[in-house]
Design an enzyme around this catalytic site. Structure first.
Site, mmCIF file in Angstrom:
data_model
loop_
_atom_site.group_PDB
_atom_site.id
_atom_site.type_symbol
_atom_site.label_atom_id
_atom_site.label_comp_id
_atom_site.label_asym_id
_atom_site.label_seq_id
_atom_site.Cartn_x
_atom_site.Cartn_y
_atom_site.Cartn_z
ATOM 1 N N LYS A 263 0.798 -1.081 -0.046
ATOM 2 C CA LYS A 263 0.006 -0.088 -0.014
ATOM 3 C C LYS A 263 1.102 1.269 0.038
ATOM 4 O O LYS A 263 0.645 2.151 -0.660
ATOM 5 C CB LYS A 263 -0.900 -0.010 1.192
ATOM 6 C CG LYS A 263 -1.944 1.123 1.294
ATOM 7 C CD LYS A 263 -2.990 1.042 2.451
ATOM 8 C CE LYS A 263 -3.508 2.318 2.607
ATOM 9 N NZ LYS A 263 -4.400 2.339 3.788
ATOM 10 N N LYS B 140 9.506 -0.931 14.246
ATOM 11 C CA LYS B 140 9.934 -0.370 13.009
ATOM 12 C C LYS B 140 11.110 0.542 12.896
ATOM 13 O O LYS B 140 12.243 0.405 12.438
ATOM 14 C CB LYS B 140 8.780 -0.054 11.779
ATOM 15 C CG LYS B 140 7.834 -0.902 11.336
ATOM 16 C CD LYS B 140 7.022 -0.316 10.547
ATOM 17 C CE LYS B 140 5.763 -1.165 9.863
ATOM 18 N NZ LYS B 140 4.837 -0.602 9.287
ATOM 19 N N GLY C 144 -4.699 -1.831 4.813
ATOM 20 C CA GLY C 144 -3.813 -3.004 4.623
ATOM 21 C C GLY C 144 -4.579 -4.367 4.833
ATOM 22 O O GLY C 144 -4.737 -5.062 3.997
ATOM 23 N N ARG C 145 -5.114 -4.702 5.921
ATOM 24 C CA ARG C 145 -5.852 -6.015 6.471
ATOM 25 C C ARG C 145 -7.174 -6.269 5.659
ATOM 26 O O ARG C 145 -7.742 -7.101 5.941
ATOM 27 C CB ARG C 145 -5.572 -6.222 7.768
ATOM 28 C CG ARG C 145 -6.468 -5.043 8.491
ATOM 29 C CD ARG C 145 -5.848 -4.940 10.209
ATOM 30 N NE ARG C 145 -6.415 -4.160 11.209
ATOM 31 C CZ ARG C 145 -5.774 -2.933 11.063
ATOM 32 N NH1 ARG C 145 -4.644 -2.697 10.446
ATOM 33 N NH2 ARG C 145 -6.174 -1.947 11.880
ATOM 34 N N HIS D 178 -3.828 -33.582 17.293
ATOM 35 C CA HIS D 178 -2.755 -34.431 17.774
ATOM 36 C C HIS D 178 -1.705 -33.318 18.303
ATOM 37 O O HIS D 178 -0.414 -33.755 18.271
ATOM 38 C CB HIS D 178 -2.224 -35.044 16.466
ATOM 39 C CG HIS D 178 -3.486 -36.190 16.251
ATOM 40 N ND1 HIS D 178 -3.412 -37.242 16.773
ATOM 41 C CD2 HIS D 178 -4.275 -35.800 15.226
ATOM 42 C CE1 HIS D 178 -4.653 -38.004 15.895
ATOM 43 N NE2 HIS D 178 -5.069 -37.062 15.064
ATOM 44 N N GLU E 165 10.813 -4.785 4.436
ATOM 45 C CA GLU E 165 10.764 -6.140 3.985
ATOM 46 C C GLU E 165 10.424 -6.228 2.567
ATOM 47 O O GLU E 165 11.210 -6.980 1.754
ATOM 48 C CB GLU E 165 9.520 -6.798 4.482
ATOM 49 C CG GLU E 165 10.004 -7.202 6.176
ATOM 50 C CD GLU E 165 9.233 -6.008 7.053
ATOM 51 O OE1 GLU E 165 8.983 -4.841 6.616
ATOM 52 O OE2 GLU E 165 9.076 -6.460 8.138
ATOM 53 N N GLU F 254 -4.461 -6.806 14.679
ATOM 54 C CA GLU F 254 -4.019 -5.595 14.581
ATOM 55 C C GLU F 254 -5.088 -4.645 14.723
ATOM 56 O O GLU F 254 -4.905 -3.329 14.804
ATOM 57 C CB GLU F 254 -3.507 -5.436 12.954
ATOM 58 C CG GLU F 254 -2.711 -4.357 12.740
ATOM 59 C CD GLU F 254 -1.764 -4.613 11.410
ATOM 60 O OE1 GLU F 254 -0.659 -4.979 11.531
ATOM 61 O OE2 GLU F 254 -2.392 -4.411 10.408
#
Ligand code: F6P
Length: 538
Positions: free
Chosen positions: A196, A502, A256-257, A373, A202, A342
């Site tokens: 965005k 950050k 963003g999400r 399990h 990253e 978030e």
């Protein structure tokens, strides 16, 4: 909001068992449907009085007004001064959603048409790279909301994938991009840089690595054919060298999400094709319409939210397990982690005051039956209570393996039943006695085999994991998170909590490179820097 009243109802509920609440029609009363989708919350300790109280809380918090404010483009993300309109990305031609006096739907549709033309071109091989032959692979480089949604949806909709293979690179750990790229042919690989902001460290680092990788094979003149970008920052995409015709923009009112319905979903569209992608959007739109119009008692997102608030803020259960009995939803828990944590992991309400109760829950999970399990031991017999959210399709995509699906269904239903019923000491003793144990050894062994039960769970059942149903499921959770946030009075649409780390990471880079001093750092951080720089590590 009277949180103490809710806590006191939860305290009272501790004295009763969920099974005892069942009468002839509890399951019908404590469940709701949207078309063929069924949400069952009857295996929780919510009774009529609790439900009435929870529904009254929606009115106290003004959730209906807040919901309309969101859908109609008000700037409800107050700390970033933005509207919140991911729902507009599900828009159709004749819809109207106004932001600053302008109908945004025409722009949404225009971008969607460009995406479709591009996706079709890539799928048909009309848009190709240096080799001139169709792209075989697409690598989406993005992180957080620019990765989790498309990665989750591409896996979920694998049975519908008939385009190039999509891969996802998110982590700045070079191992991630190395391992993905090393299996691919650069000549037939398209890279989509999804960010965005187009500043996320990253993503920009991985995008540069992909550029270097492509450069040696396709050469500088053809590089441009191998990149597309998805961003709100067109100036930055040009600087990076992406052809402006291959940049798919979106507006700042898409968080963003919440962004996979638009250009961030480009990789999904390339994988399954525009027609299926449209079905995905229509599924979400059906959930939007339901959320906006159904009475609270029939409103799936509101009910999911109320169950969540009951368990988290009422009963004090800190975590929530998302347990899809659907292997292709393996990435859904991670997706919902970002969506919920978030959005609602905040400590102050909209006006800046400290929250009087805990904020959003810790979300985690794994597909069943694998989780059975691994961590179900704690869920059944541990000292903490973990509300479980089961999910299961009526039908799988493999008709020849229907017997395996039946086994999956049996396991899913068995778990919620076991959590609720438990096994008493008397029952455990009878089982051990039947095995021939007696006396102290019988007592001792039986105690290990007791299940306290009375552990709450919900089950969401859907016909089949189609694009339409996936759209419904994701929008269901988006609106659930919205209602939970509205009840808490927080801003579910900012994410200031990710910023400090950050900033500190940026400041640490010159120190790790030996270009700046670590003297202002605390002793622990200094020791770790020394070790990682291989100084004084003995
Ligand atoms: O750091 C958190 C975050 O801002 C998320 O909210 C977002 O989804 C992610 O980073 C990626 O951001 P972008 O799409 O701008 O690269």
């Amino acid at each position: 909001m009277d949180w103490n009243a809710l806590k006191s109802l939860a305290q009272d509920a501790k004295g009763r068992r969920i099974e005892d609440l069942f009468d002839d029609d509890r399951a019908a009363r404590f469940s709701a449907r949207l078309g063929d989708m069924l949400f069952d919350y009857s295996k929780t300790n919510i009774d009529e009085a609790v439900l009435d109280h929870l529904i009254a809380m929606l009115d106290v918090a003004g959730v209906a007004e807040k919901r309309e404010a969101m859908f109609t483009g008000a700037r409800i993300n107050e700390t970033e001064d933005r509207a919140v309109l991911h729902t507009a990305l599900r828009g159709i031609d004749d819809a109207q959603v106004m932001v600053d006096g302008k109908n945004v739907i025409s722009g949404v549709i225009a971008t969607l048409r460009r995406m479709e033309a591009f996706a079709n071109g890539v799928r048909r091989g009309n848009i190709a790279g240096e080799a001139g032959t169709a792209f075989t692979d697409v690598v989406n480089i993005g992180i957080g909301g620019s990765d989790l949604g498309p990665a989750m949806a591409t896996l979920a909709l694998a049975p519908y994938a008939d385009g190039p293979t999509c891969h996802f690179v998110s982590n700045v750990d070079g191992a991630h991009i190395h391992d993905v790229l090393s299996g691919l042919n650069p000549l037939t690989t398209l890279v989509i840089v999804a960010s965005k902001t187009f500043t996320t460290i990253e993503t920009m680092t991985n995008a540069q690595t992909a550029k270097d990788w492509l450069l040696t094979s396709v050469g500088p003149d053809n590089l441009i054919k191998h990149f597309a970008a998805v961003s709100t920052a067109r100036d930055k995409t040009s600087e990076f060298g992406v052809d402006p015709d291959l940049v798919f923009g979106f507006e700042d009112w898409v968080g963003g999400r919440y962004s996979m319905w638009g250009p961030i979903g480009l990789s999904v569209m390339i994988a399954i094709g525009p027609k299926r992608f449209a079905e995905f959007l229509r599924g979400a739109e059906a959930m939007d319409n339901h959320f906006r119009s159904a009475p609270w008692r029939e409103n799936l997102p509101a009910l999911l939210a109320l169950v969540g608030v009951w368990h988290n803020q009422g009963c004090g259960y800190a975590t929530r397990a998302v347990l899809p009995y659907d292997q292709r939803l393996a990435r859904l828990p991670a997706y919902l982690q970002q969506l919920e944590m978030e959005s609602n992991g905040k400590r102050v309400s909209m006006d800046g005051a400290d929250l009087p109760v805990d904020s959003g829950p810790i979300v985690w999970g794994e597909p069943g039956t694998n989780g059975q399990h691994a961590f179900y031991q704690l869920i059944h017999q541990g000292t903490r209570i973990v509300p479980c959210e089961f999910m299961i399709a009526r039908e799988g995509h493999e008709p020849n393996l229907a017997h395996q699906h039946q086994l999956l269904v049996a396991n899913c239903l068995a778990q919620s039943e076991a959590l609720m019923r438990g096994r008493s000491l008397q029952e455990a003793r009878a089982i051990m006695a039947a095995k021939g144990l007696t006396g102290d050894e019988l007592d001792r062994q039986a105690r290990h085999r007791v299940f306290p039960g009375n552990r709450p769970s919900t089950t969401l059942v859907y016909p089949k994991l189609t694009p339409h149903v996936l759209g419904q499921i994701v929008a269901l959770h988006e609106h659930r998170v919205f209602v939970e946030g509205a009840l808490l009075g927080i801003n579910s649409f900012d994410q200031w909590g990710v910023e400090l780390g950050k900033e500190l990471a940026l400041a640490l880079q010159p120190i790790l490179a030996g270009e700046a001093s670590a003297q202002d750092k605390d002793g622990s951080t200094r020791m770790l820097i020394d070790y990682l720089r291989n100084e004084n590590s003995s």
